[in-house]
Design an enzyme around this catalytic site. Structure first.
Site, mmCIF file in Angstrom:
data_model
loop_
_atom_site.group_PDB
_atom_site.id
_atom_site.type_symbol
_atom_site.label_atom_id
_atom_site.label_comp_id
_atom_site.label_asym_id
_atom_site.label_seq_id
_atom_site.Cartn_x
_atom_site.Cartn_y
_atom_site.Cartn_z
ATOM 1 C CG ASP A 132 -2.122 0.987 0.992
ATOM 2 O OD1 ASP A 132 -2.420 1.331 -0.171
ATOM 3 O OD2 ASP A 132 -2.742 1.387 1.981
ATOM 4 N N GLY A 133 0.366 2.281 -0.625
ATOM 5 C CA GLY A 133 1.023 3.575 -0.634
ATOM 6 C C GLY A 133 0.057 4.613 -0.107
ATOM 7 C CD GLU B 278 -1.284 2.297 -3.624
ATOM 8 O OE1 GLU B 278 -0.917 1.135 -3.401
ATOM 9 O OE2 GLU B 278 -2.232 2.837 -3.009
ATOM 10 C CG ASP C 294 -5.175 -0.196 -1.569
ATOM 11 O OD1 ASP C 294 -4.224 0.222 -2.256
ATOM 12 O OD2 ASP C 294 -5.428 0.250 -0.437
ATOM 13 C CG HIS D 48 -8.883 2.601 3.413
ATOM 14 N ND1 HIS D 48 -7.904 2.951 4.311
ATOM 15 C CD2 HIS D 48 -8.525 3.136 2.225
ATOM 16 C CE1 HIS D 48 -6.999 3.693 3.686
ATOM 17 N NE2 HIS D 48 -7.344 3.811 2.432
ATOM 18 C CG ASP E 94 -3.807 2.850 5.118
ATOM 19 O OD1 ASP E 94 -3.521 3.590 4.160
ATOM 20 O OD2 ASP E 94 -4.471 3.229 6.101
#
Length: 152
Positions: free
Chosen positions: A9-10, A47, A69, A124, A134
């Site tokens: 995740d970024g 990302e 994501d 999320h 995250d």
């Protein structure tokens, strides 16, 4: 071949703005967390960095499942956009350069020799590892040891 899962995740505070990445590698019962931050970057660059950092950690060819994501990352690979940009000299069309070509080139080079499967996960939501990534990315931004984007 070893089977490894890479969760990525970024995050960015502003876009562009300070950004961070979070990566978790899983091999059997073993887990490794990676994170870092950059002073002025974009969400898409973070990302991509989360995937790159995971791939850089591997020491031998593996069967990898990458969970992200980011539709930008997953769709670019699974729908062939990135290979199309590459074949056109990193151009999206005759007038527009592909964004983040430097990171895409690194990612493609690092993926060579591995068997990679890409999986999009809803961000999320209820994916424990995506949520942890995250938090790693957001905490990396907050810890104030950010590198300039040109150090990517």
């Amino acid at each position: 071949m070893k089977e490894v899962e890479i969760y990525t995740d970024g995050a960015c505070s502003g876009n562009p703005g300070p950004g961070g990445y979070g990566t978790i590698l899983k091999y059997g019962v073993h887990e490794k967390e990676l994170s870092g931050a950059y002073e002025n970057t974009t969400n898409n660059r973070m990302e991509l960095m989360s995937v790159i950092k995971g791939l850089e950690s591997l020491k031998e060819p593996c069967k990898i499942t990458i969970y992200s994501d980011s539709k930008y990352v997953v769709d670019a690979v699974t729908k062939g956009w990135v290979t199309n940009w590459q074949s056109k000299g990193w151009m999206r069309n005759s007038k527009e350069k592909a964004k983040n070509a430097d990171l895409w080139q690194r990612l493609l080079q690092l993926a060579e020799g591995h068997q990679v499967r890409w999986v999009w996960v809803k961000g999320h939501a209820d994916n424990e590892y995506n949520n942890r990534c995250d938090r790693l990315a957001v905490n990396a931004i907050k810890n104030n040891t950010r590198l300039p984007d040109n150090h990517i």
